[in-house]
Design a protein around this motif. Sequence first.
Motif, PDB file in Angstrom:
ATOM      1  N   TRP A 269     -35.291  41.259 -24.319  1.00 31.59           N
ATOM      2  CA  TRP A 269     -34.574  40.289 -25.154  1.00 31.59           C
ATOM      3  C   TRP A 269     -33.476  39.585 -24.368  1.00 31.59           C
ATOM      4  O   TRP A 269     -33.309  38.360 -24.462  1.00 31.59           O
ATOM      5  CB  TRP A 269     -33.966  41.001 -26.368  1.00 31.59           C
ATOM      6  CG  TRP A 269     -33.014  40.117 -27.129  1.00 31.59           C
ATOM      7  CD1 TRP A 269     -33.326  39.159 -28.046  1.00 31.59           C
ATOM      8  CD2 TRP A 269     -31.592  40.098 -26.990  1.00 31.59           C
ATOM      9  NE1 TRP A 269     -32.197  38.550 -28.504  1.00 31.59           N
ATOM     10  CE2 TRP A 269     -31.103  39.104 -27.869  1.00 31.59           C
ATOM     11  CE3 TRP A 269     -30.685  40.825 -26.227  1.00 31.59           C
ATOM     12  CZ2 TRP A 269     -29.752  38.826 -27.994  1.00 31.59           C
ATOM     13  CZ3 TRP A 269     -29.331  40.546 -26.344  1.00 31.59           C
ATOM     14  CH2 TRP A 269     -28.870  39.563 -27.227  1.00 31.59           C
TER      15      TRP A 269
ATOM     16  N   SER B 205     -33.482  35.670 -23.615  1.00 34.47           N
ATOM     17  CA  SER B 205     -32.387  34.845 -24.126  1.00 34.47           C
ATOM     18  C   SER B 205     -31.824  33.959 -23.034  1.00 34.47           C
ATOM     19  O   SER B 205     -31.505  32.778 -23.259  1.00 34.47           O
ATOM     20  CB  SER B 205     -31.276  35.730 -24.705  1.00 34.47           C
ATOM     21  OG  SER B 205     -31.752  36.490 -25.792  1.00 34.47           O
TER      22      SER B 205
ATOM     23  N   SER C  22     -34.431  31.210 -22.159  1.00 34.40           N
ATOM     24  CA  SER C  22     -34.595  30.224 -23.225  1.00 34.40           C
ATOM     25  C   SER C  22     -33.532  29.138 -23.196  1.00 34.40           C
ATOM     26  O   SER C  22     -33.682  28.100 -23.848  1.00 34.40           O
ATOM     27  CB  SER C  22     -34.586  30.922 -24.591  1.00 34.40           C
ATOM     28  OG  SER C  22     -33.326  31.534 -24.837  1.00 34.40           O
TER      29      SER C  22
ATOM     30  N   ASN D 190     -38.971  32.254 -26.480  1.00 34.43           N
ATOM     31  CA  ASN D 190     -38.315  32.038 -27.776  1.00 34.43           C
ATOM     32  C   ASN D 190     -38.883  32.959 -28.846  1.00 34.43           C
ATOM     33  O   ASN D 190     -38.148  33.423 -29.735  1.00 34.43           O
ATOM     34  CB  ASN D 190     -38.481  30.578 -28.208  1.00 34.43           C
ATOM     35  CG  ASN D 190     -37.661  29.625 -27.360  1.00 34.43           C
ATOM     36  OD1 ASN D 190     -36.622  30.017 -26.811  1.00 34.43           O
ATOM     37  ND2 ASN D 190     -38.095  28.388 -27.244  1.00 34.43           N
TER      38      ASN D 190
ATOM     39  N   VAL E 258     -37.172  36.242 -28.412  1.00 34.73           N
ATOM     40  CA  VAL E 258     -35.786  36.188 -28.894  1.00 34.73           C
ATOM     41  C   VAL E 258     -35.743  36.190 -30.419  1.00 34.73           C
ATOM     42  O   VAL E 258     -34.946  36.899 -31.044  1.00 34.73           O
ATOM     43  CB  VAL E 258     -35.080  34.930 -28.345  1.00 34.73           C
ATOM     44  CG1 VAL E 258     -33.688  34.789 -28.963  1.00 34.73           C
ATOM     45  CG2 VAL E 258     -34.975  35.002 -26.828  1.00 34.73           C
TER      46      VAL E 258
END
Length: 258
Positions: free
Chosen positions: A182, A186, A189, A202, A205
Motif C-alpha cells: 500500500w 500510494s 500513484s 490505484n 490504494v
Amino acid sequence: MVAVRWRVFREIVVYPMVLGVPLFAFVWIKYGGMTREWVFEVIILSLLTIASTAFFLARILEKHGYSKRDIKRLFEILEEHWNEPWDSGYLKHDVQECVAHHLILWGIFSTFLLGFHDVFLAIMAFVGLAFLMVAMYPVFATMVVWILALPFYFLGNERAEDAFEFVGKTSLALTIAIPVIWAVSSYVSTKNYPEDVLRMFNAVVKNAEWFLVLSVLNTLFGFLGVYLSRRVGRRILTIVLLSLAMAMLFVLWELLKG
C-alpha cells in the motif's frame, strides 16, 4: 532412451508452450501494434527468461539433493524421477511449475511491452499487476476457507488442520506485506505515469484497507482453527470459525460494492 527423453521434454517444456504461447500470440494479434523494436525486445526478454529458468531449475535440483551443475543432465535426472507422483514437492512437478511460471511471466511482460512500447513503463505496469495480485490474495484465501477448510472441518476430515495451517501462515505473511505494498502504491500513484499504469496501483490504494482486514480475518481463522481445536469444545470452535467466515463474506461484499 531418446524416446524417453523426448517424452520428458515434451511434457515438461513443450506442453506448457503449446498451451501458453498461442494464447499470448492471440492477444498480441488482437491488440496489434507489433514493431521491429518490439520483436527485438521480446527476443532479448526470451533470452533473459531462458537464463532465469536455468538458474531456478539449478536451485530446484540443489533442493532435491543434486548439484547446480547437474542442470546439464536435467532430462536424464527427470527420467529417474518419472514414476514419482505429480504433486508439489516432487522434482518433476517443481520443474514443470518453474517452466510454466517463467512462460507466464514472459507472456505478460511481452504484452505490456506491446502496450506501452517503453521498457520502463512495461516494468511499472508489471509491478502494479504483481502488487494487485498479491494484495488480492486474501480473496483467494477466503475461497479456500469456504471451499476446503470449513467442509473438511464439518466432515471431520484430518486435512482440515492442514487447511487451517495453510490459510493462517500464508495470510499472516500477506498481513505483513499489504501495508508495504500500500505504501509503495500510494507513492507511485502520485507520479505522472499513464493511466493504464496507474490503474493497478490505484486499485491497491483504494482497496488496501479491506484487503488488510480480510487478511487479518483469514489469519485468525487459520491459527484459531489449529490452536482452539486442541483447547476448546467443538461447539465453541464452530461458533468462532463460522463467525470469522461470515465476517469474511461481509468484507468481500464491501469490496465488491467499492
